[in-house]
Design an enzyme around this catalytic site. Sequence first.
Site, PDB file in Angstrom:
ATOM      1  N   CYS A 106      37.213 125.791   2.249  1.00 18.32           N
ATOM      2  CA  CYS A 106      36.384 126.649   1.399  1.00 18.32           C
ATOM      3  C   CYS A 106      37.092 126.848   0.064  1.00 18.32           C
ATOM      4  O   CYS A 106      37.182 127.958  -0.464  1.00 18.32           O
ATOM      5  CB  CYS A 106      36.081 127.979   2.082  1.00 18.32           C
ATOM      6  SG  CYS A 106      37.535 128.844   2.684  1.00 18.32           S
ATOM      7  N   ALA A 127      41.211 124.632  13.720  1.00 22.56           N
ATOM      8  CA  ALA A 127      41.476 125.976  13.178  1.00 22.56           C
ATOM      9  C   ALA A 127      40.216 126.809  13.391  1.00 22.56           C
ATOM     10  O   ALA A 127      39.370 126.913  12.519  1.00 22.56           O
ATOM     11  CB  ALA A 127      41.840 125.883  11.696  1.00 22.56           C
ATOM     12  N   ALA A 128      40.088 127.402  14.591  1.00 26.10           N
ATOM     13  CA  ALA A 128      38.777 127.826  15.081  1.00 26.10           C
ATOM     14  C   ALA A 128      38.363 129.261  14.750  1.00 26.10           C
ATOM     15  O   ALA A 128      37.173 129.541  14.649  1.00 26.10           O
ATOM     16  CB  ALA A 128      38.725 127.629  16.600  1.00 26.10           C
TER      17      ALA A 128
END
Length: 475
Positions: A247, A125-126
């Site tokens: 995150c 997931a760049a």
Amino acid sequence: MHPNIKLPDAFLQQIESIMPAHLDMEEFIAACQRPLRRSIRVNTLKISVQDFLSRASKKGWTLTPVPWCETGFWIERDTEDTTPLGNTAEHMAGLFYIQEASSMMPVSALLFEQEDTLNTVLDVAAAPGSKTTQIAAAMQNEGALVANEFSASRIKGLYSNIQRCGVRNVALTNFDGRVFGGWLPEQFDAILLDAPCSGEGTIRKDPDAMNNWSRESVLDIASTQKDLIESAFHALKPGGVLVYSTCTLNLEENQQVCHHLKNTFGDKVTFEPLGSLFDGADNAVTEEGFLHIYPQIFDSEGFFVARLRKNTSATPPQVKKRLGKFPFEKVSHKNSDIVAKELKNTLDIILPDSGVLWQRDNEVWLFPGTLEPMIGQIRFDRMGIKLAEAHKKGYRWQHEAVMALATGEESICVELSIEDAREWFMGRDIRPDGLSGKGELIVTLNKDVIGIGKWVGNRIKNGLPRELVRDGNLF
């Protein structure tokens, strides 16, 4: 301060129930209300850390090292310096990336005690590219790095960051990350799954991050994350390392996703402890050896990082592949030599050994050689760099090729003044004082490569791609 940040009661109750005894709830809430410290990562594909530190010092920037990333720094600038960091000459030339400090940790965990060179890496997931460019720099542009992004609208920004940073070993894909286990089973030495998450750790950057938070959405996201980690595990070679990060702070999207993988594959999975990743890591380490980073521990975003090892092979899911024809043909050795010679003659650039030339119509591309076994296995959106367009009179070299291959030491570089550089970034032709020439040239600012131009008498024709033109970009 961010006085308007509203933390939902259910979220605070959740945090209170999972927070380790040595941490304090009031400090957690206070940390969430404070704006984040700015941080940057030096792009070592373009400049050494030492040279960057010396430049920063001349600009009056105060840099404090980020303990878990040797190229990462918190940055403070004089209050009079109001130039947005993204509009500084150093940023435009790709010398650094504006990246939140804790988001540098997953790549550090991927590289931790890595004795062998990473040859094939997948970033599941760049976008927008902070971790992709961090991995590419660690790989020194060698090997092959597949950067995937599910959201088509974010691919453009991802490519733009890769291009600005001079990365040439990346192939971009645009898929749901759940496809990789079936389509590219056991292809990668290392995989980063920085998973889409509920974003509980990002509130210091985005006061609205928690507006739509609910326990239901957390559980829904966790279900997707379990699919993604299984797929990534199948795409990993036996002996390879998978780093899973988010995150966010809840257990369902973090520890429980890792335990799901362990429960599914048993002894094929080992949790590798990260308590010695850097000085102070033990303040955030869990009993499994994961890093669960509350914002008050390191005055950063909230984050979670786990490192997992695949011990032995696992049977991947079977998929039926229907791929269109690959629209490129490999350039013959003879023609590759002609291209390399022409590149050296016109731009004084040496073609790297690790790349292979391919052609589509009149376009010449430099693909990472390591990627060849994957060609025909999955559809790539973009691969390597577009080197040139072939014409009757020779080759028209491309901006991205110069950004990835030129060093600024080439014999045909022309150094711009800051005024001319401003015009350049606005897409305008420039007339450097007292200079003229013929043919193509490399344009530099502070000896950093910023593009390619062509002499027309005493004027340099601007070769900046239209999508990179910005009004009033450079301060």
